[in-house]
Design a protein around this motif. Sequence first.
Motif, PDB file in Angstrom:
ATOM      1  N   ASN A 166      -6.905  17.808   4.950  1.00 31.68           N
ATOM      2  CA  ASN A 166      -6.875  18.246   3.413  1.00 31.68           C
ATOM      3  C   ASN A 166      -8.036  17.836   2.832  1.00 31.68           C
ATOM      4  O   ASN A 166      -7.974  17.972   1.581  1.00 31.68           O
ATOM      5  N   ARG A 167      -9.014  17.164   3.292  1.00 37.09           N
ATOM      6  CA  ARG A 167     -10.451  16.567   2.713  1.00 37.09           C
ATOM      7  C   ARG A 167     -10.200  15.790   1.655  1.00 37.09           C
ATOM      8  O   ARG A 167     -10.755  15.955   0.634  1.00 37.09           O
ATOM      9  N   TYR A 168      -8.837  14.868   1.751  1.00 40.84           N
ATOM     10  CA  TYR A 168      -8.698  13.959   0.609  1.00 40.84           C
ATOM     11  C   TYR A 168      -9.980  12.883   0.597  1.00 40.84           C
ATOM     12  O   TYR A 168     -10.350  12.685   1.902  1.00 40.84           O
ATOM     13  N   LYS A 169     -10.224  12.477  -0.502  1.00 41.83           N
ATOM     14  CA  LYS A 169     -11.351  11.543  -0.695  1.00 41.83           C
ATOM     15  C   LYS A 169     -11.088  10.440  -1.601  1.00 41.83           C
ATOM     16  O   LYS A 169     -11.081  10.337  -2.625  1.00 41.83           O
ATOM     17  N   CYS A 170      -9.996   9.538  -1.147  1.00 42.10           N
ATOM     18  CA  CYS A 170      -9.420   8.474  -1.914  1.00 42.10           C
ATOM     19  C   CYS A 170     -10.133   7.292  -1.774  1.00 42.10           C
ATOM     20  O   CYS A 170     -10.773   7.120  -0.835  1.00 42.10           O
ATOM     21  N   GLU A 171     -10.086   6.536  -2.800  1.00 36.02           N
ATOM     22  CA  GLU A 171     -10.506   5.312  -2.987  1.00 36.02           C
ATOM     23  C   GLU A 171      -9.795   3.899  -2.449  1.00 36.02           C
ATOM     24  O   GLU A 171     -10.322   2.914  -2.112  1.00 36.02           O
ATOM     25  N   LEU A 172      -8.788   4.181  -2.462  1.00 33.31           N
ATOM     26  CA  LEU A 172      -7.655   3.069  -2.090  1.00 33.31           C
ATOM     27  C   LEU A 172      -6.065   3.604  -1.771  1.00 33.31           C
ATOM     28  O   LEU A 172      -6.072   4.894  -2.248  1.00 33.31           O
ATOM     29  N   ILE A 173      -5.552   2.748  -0.980  1.00 31.29           N
ATOM     30  CA  ILE A 173      -4.231   3.355  -0.668  1.00 31.29           C
ATOM     31  C   ILE A 173      -3.076   2.282  -1.332  1.00 31.29           C
ATOM     32  O   ILE A 173      -3.236   1.156  -1.289  1.00 31.29           O
ATOM     33  N   THR A 174      -2.206   3.017  -1.865  1.00 37.13           N
ATOM     34  CA  THR A 174      -0.804   2.259  -1.986  1.00 37.13           C
ATOM     35  C   THR A 174       0.237   2.960  -1.733  1.00 37.13           C
ATOM     36  O   THR A 174       0.185   4.104  -1.066  1.00 37.13           O
ATOM     37  N   PHE A 175       1.514   2.387  -1.930  1.00 34.79           N
ATOM     38  CA  PHE A 175       2.880   2.900  -1.351  1.00 34.79           C
ATOM     39  C   PHE A 175       3.922   2.902  -2.181  1.00 34.79           C
ATOM     40  O   PHE A 175       3.808   2.113  -3.197  1.00 34.79           O
ATOM     41  N   VAL A 176       4.830   3.588  -2.101  1.00 31.31           N
ATOM     42  CA  VAL A 176       6.095   3.779  -2.763  1.00 31.31           C
ATOM     43  C   VAL A 176       6.814   2.435  -2.409  1.00 31.31           C
ATOM     44  O   VAL A 176       7.212   2.156  -1.230  1.00 31.31           O
ATOM     45  N   PRO A 177       7.357   1.485  -3.451  1.00 35.59           N
ATOM     46  CA  PRO A 177       7.855   0.179  -3.001  1.00 35.59           C
ATOM     47  C   PRO A 177       9.336   0.497  -2.673  1.00 35.59           C
ATOM     48  O   PRO A 177       9.767   1.218  -3.587  1.00 35.59           O
ATOM     49  N   SER A 178       9.991  -0.347  -1.762  1.00 40.08           N
ATOM     50  CA  SER A 178      11.224  -0.172  -1.730  1.00 40.08           C
ATOM     51  C   SER A 178      11.616  -1.338  -2.646  1.00 40.08           C
ATOM     52  O   SER A 178      11.189  -2.511  -2.708  1.00 40.08           O
ATOM     53  N   GLY A 179      13.224  -1.371  -3.144  1.00 42.86           N
ATOM     54  CA  GLY A 179      13.548  -2.573  -3.581  1.00 42.86           C
ATOM     55  C   GLY A 179      13.643  -3.788  -2.825  1.00 42.86           C
ATOM     56  O   GLY A 179      13.694  -3.784  -1.679  1.00 42.86           O
ATOM     57  N   LEU A 180      13.780  -4.984  -3.610  1.00 47.89           N
ATOM     58  CA  LEU A 180      13.762  -6.223  -2.817  1.00 47.89           C
ATOM     59  C   LEU A 180      14.744  -6.324  -1.732  1.00 47.89           C
ATOM     60  O   LEU A 180      15.029  -6.717  -0.761  1.00 47.89           O
ATOM     61  N   LYS A 181      15.921  -5.723  -2.318  1.00 49.44           N
ATOM     62  CA  LYS A 181      17.375  -5.777  -1.763  1.00 49.44           C
ATOM     63  C   LYS A 181      17.326  -5.044  -0.212  1.00 49.44           C
ATOM     64  O   LYS A 181      17.542  -5.434   0.709  1.00 49.44           O
ATOM     65  N   ARG A 182      16.848  -3.685  -0.452  1.00 51.21           N
ATOM     66  CA  ARG A 182      16.471  -2.937   0.534  1.00 51.21           C
ATOM     67  C   ARG A 182      15.704  -3.375   1.531  1.00 51.21           C
ATOM     68  O   ARG A 182      15.982  -3.405   2.572  1.00 51.21           O
ATOM     69  N   THR A 183      14.457  -4.050   1.118  1.00 51.32           N
ATOM     70  CA  THR A 183      13.575  -4.535   1.947  1.00 51.32           C
ATOM     71  C   THR A 183      14.066  -5.820   2.825  1.00 51.32           C
ATOM     72  O   THR A 183      13.760  -6.051   4.075  1.00 51.32           O
ATOM     73  N   LYS A 184      14.788  -6.295   2.185  1.00 49.11           N
ATOM     74  CA  LYS A 184      15.472  -7.842   2.624  1.00 49.11           C
ATOM     75  C   LYS A 184      16.410  -7.326   3.888  1.00 49.11           C
ATOM     76  O   LYS A 184      16.616  -7.725   4.849  1.00 49.11           O
ATOM     77  N   GLU A 185      17.146  -6.072   3.443  1.00 50.93           N
ATOM     78  CA  GLU A 185      18.084  -5.783   4.495  1.00 50.93           C
ATOM     79  C   GLU A 185      17.710  -5.042   5.897  1.00 50.93           C
ATOM     80  O   GLU A 185      17.788  -5.422   6.720  1.00 50.93           O
ATOM     81  N   ARG A 186      16.419  -4.238   5.467  1.00 52.30           N
ATOM     82  CA  ARG A 186      15.718  -3.712   6.724  1.00 52.30           C
ATOM     83  C   ARG A 186      14.655  -4.678   7.407  1.00 52.30           C
ATOM     84  O   ARG A 186      14.387  -4.275   8.546  1.00 52.30           O
ATOM     85  N   GLY A 187      14.360  -5.405   6.538  1.00 47.15           N
ATOM     86  CA  GLY A 187      13.183  -6.545   6.969  1.00 47.15           C
ATOM     87  C   GLY A 187      11.764  -5.929   6.689  1.00 47.15           C
ATOM     88  O   GLY A 187      10.759  -6.603   6.802  1.00 47.15           O
ATOM     89  N   PHE A 188      11.766  -4.600   6.298  1.00 45.95           N
ATOM     90  CA  PHE A 188      10.400  -3.938   6.309  1.00 45.95           C
ATOM     91  C   PHE A 188      10.486  -3.015   5.213  1.00 45.95           C
ATOM     92  O   PHE A 188      11.658  -2.330   5.054  1.00 45.95           O
TER      93      PHE A 188
END
Length: 243
Positions: free
Chosen positions: A117-139
């Motif tokens: 798609n010829r993306y030309k980005c300068e940095l990468i970020t992500f959709v955060p999951s809630g602390l509770k959910r991250t804790k449940e799944r571990g990641f």
Amino acid sequence: MKNFLNKLSEILFPSSLKCVICKSELNNGGYNSICNKCIAEMQLITIPCTTCGDNMQHENIYCLNCKSRKETYFARNRSVFIYENAAKNLVISAKFNGEKYLAQTMSKFMKSCYLDNRYKCELITFVPSGLKRTKERGFNLAKLLADNLSMELNLPLVDTMQRINETHQINKDFKSRQENIKDAFKLLENVDIKNKIVLLVDDVYTTGATMNECSKVLKKAGAKEVFGLTFAHTQKKVINELN
Ligand SMILES: [Zn+2]
Ligand SMILES: [Zn+2]
């Protein structure tokens, strides 16, 4: 002896021997640790909605879902596969069965999609999951994918947002998903993304509510543009056929 060697190589190279989705032997090749049968089941999105990347019948149009959105804060989103069959199984295994190594396979496809798609980005970020959910799944799968992409594309990974409302999105209809996600994310302190072109990574694009809310936060923080990239995209067949 042969058995021992097999066991040893399974320990050393687990994903190179078995398909990461159906676990059958990878003796007939395959691609990115996925067997030919599973690959054949995965539906690549070849005609994307110009805005959200949903699978369309015709080129250069956007879907009704995008048409009805009041304001779109991301420039566009692209997703590799339709969220069905083997692609869906892969996400479920990674996300709910905790098979973290699958993120590597997924991000390889996402890298190709980024380049195509010829993306030309300068940095990468992500959709955060809630602390509770991250804790449940571990990641957080989105973070793992972003992390792999950051290495593959040689772009910095920046942790930009925090989820402040943790209500589940599952089983909610389109409208209540939009409402539920409103103001669910906030910018972390000391994040500097002013005038940067940002790649926003998530595992699955569903209604776009999450991606739009996150993009809104990033744009408010001064991002020049936000481009979305997800592994899969749920297909809204009924909506699109009306188009
Ligand atoms: Zn397979
Ligand atoms: Zn769309």
